[in-house]
Design a protein around this motif. Structure first.
Motif, PDB file in Angstrom:
ATOM      1  N   ARG A  37      -5.180   3.841   4.142  1.00 47.99           N
ATOM      2  CA  ARG A  37      -4.916   5.106   3.439  1.00 47.99           C
ATOM      3  C   ARG A  37      -5.557   6.278   4.169  1.00 47.99           C
ATOM      4  O   ARG A  37      -4.934   7.330   4.360  1.00 47.99           O
TER       5      ARG A  37
ATOM      6  N   LEU B 176       0.820  -1.213   0.000  1.00 46.85           N
ATOM      7  CA  LEU B 176       0.000   0.000   0.000  1.00 46.85           C
ATOM      8  C   LEU B 176       0.851   1.258   0.000  1.00 46.85           C
ATOM      9  O   LEU B 176       0.403   2.323  -0.437  1.00 46.85           O
TER      10      LEU B 176
ATOM     11  N   ALA C 296      -7.524  -1.836   3.052  1.00 49.84           N
ATOM     12  CA  ALA C 296      -6.566  -1.025   2.290  1.00 49.84           C
ATOM     13  C   ALA C 296      -6.961   0.440   2.290  1.00 49.84           C
ATOM     14  O   ALA C 296      -6.131   1.333   2.518  1.00 49.84           O
ATOM     15  N   GLU C 297      -8.235   0.714   2.046  1.00 47.37           N
ATOM     16  CA  GLU C 297      -8.709   2.097   2.045  1.00 47.37           C
ATOM     17  C   GLU C 297      -8.642   2.688   3.440  1.00 47.37           C
ATOM     18  O   GLU C 297      -8.314   3.872   3.620  1.00 47.37           O
TER      19      GLU C 297
END
Length: 307
Positions: A287, A223, A283-284
């Motif tokens: 972030r 990532l 994953a988001e």
């Protein structure tokens, strides 16, 4: 105190009650009278270095709340437990576990020990008051951009400057050390809120794992455009403990255990019984958290930061 003037809080009635005071049970029972349900989100995670102070809120406060629920006749209690209540992950660290996984906690984590005590208190409450529907929500680490400043206060310190995090966000660090066997899940606060709403709508009882998908070390470091450098778990924990003792890192070794030792959670029950599924993947969520911390994002809750 007047209610905060902004939606959705503008329709709420607030009462400021210190759970550590002797009159907490009485005051809570007065507020709970006539309520359909009580959702218990109260939990102290600071000050990390004063475990006795946190326990007064987390353990004594939970006991007062349970007595108040019984005293007021509320029929549904939804308690915010945690992934940290679970025993260590199975040998196959990537294998998800359901709500039947042993609830014995991480013994070297004050946070986990208090969650375990609270779960035991709920066990006794259910035995004594079978007419009350009790639900336990066990989320993994909860992420929200507006909480990034508080997350940084809880886990970071001088050893992790924001400039380093900015380099990570921008994919400018090719290698990143990761404890051996690390597999992490996150959940966005909005998804967690939807799970609570579904439990209340259905008057559900029992335990529910709430988490997004799980990512291993390679997927996590990808990532940020890096490759993982495996570090023995015990060595990584010793470094965290040393930096914590030197006040160079805010995260204690106990929090390290909760993050790395606890299992990947199977969320099948929540999906089946609540019709729930996360809208934001891990994953988001990573972030969102990384960008929020770099930007020092914050939006204090009106209920907690009046004035």
């Amino acid at each position: 105190m007047p209610p905060p003037p902004v939606p959705p809080y503008d329709g709420a009635e607030r009462h400021s009650i210190d759970l550590t005071r002797a009159d907490a049970e009485r005051r809570l029972a007065e507020v709970f009278a006539g309520a359909d349900a009580v959702v218990d989100l109260a939990w102290a995670i600071q000050p990390v270095r004063d475990e006795a102070s946190m326990r007064r809120t987390n353990v004594d406060g939970t006991a007062a709340l349970l007595r108040a629920v019984r005293r007021s006749g509320v029929g549904h209690l939804v308690f915010a437990s945690s992934l940290g209540a679970y025993a260590s992950a199975p040998r196959d660290a990537a294998r998800p576990v359901d709500e039947s996984w042993p609830v014995t906690g991480q013994p070297r984590s004050a946070y986990s020990r208090d969650k375990l005590i609270a779960e035991r208190m709920l066990d006794a409450f259910e035995r004594d008051d079978p007419g009350v529907a009790v639900a336990r929500v066990r989320p993994t680490l909860v992420v929200q951009r507006e909480a990034a400043r508080e997350m940084a206060r809880l886990f970071l310190g001088p050893a992790v400057p924001r400039a380093l995090l900015a380099l990570l966000r921008d994919g400018r660090i090719p290698l990143f050390p990761v404890p051996t066997g690390t597999v992490l899940q996150f959940v966005h606060a909005d998804d967690l809120g939807r799970a609570f709403a579904a439990i209340l709508e259905r008057r559900s009882r029992g335990a529910f794992n709430i988490a997004a998908d799980a990512l291993d070390a390679r997927a996590l470091t990808a990532l940020i455009g890096a490759r993982p450098v495996p570090v023995p778990h015990d060595l990584a924990r010793a470094v965290v403990e040393l930096l914590f003792r030197l006040h160079a890192l805010a995260m204690s070794a106990g929090w390290f255990d909760v993050a790395v030792r606890t299992p990947v959670m199977d969320t099948g029950r929540a999906r089946l019984e609540l019709g729930w599924a996360p809208k934001t993947g891990t994953a988001e969520a990573v972030r969102v958290l990384l960008e929020g911390v770099v930007d020092d994002a914050t939006l204090p809750s009106p209920a907690l930061a009046v004035g």
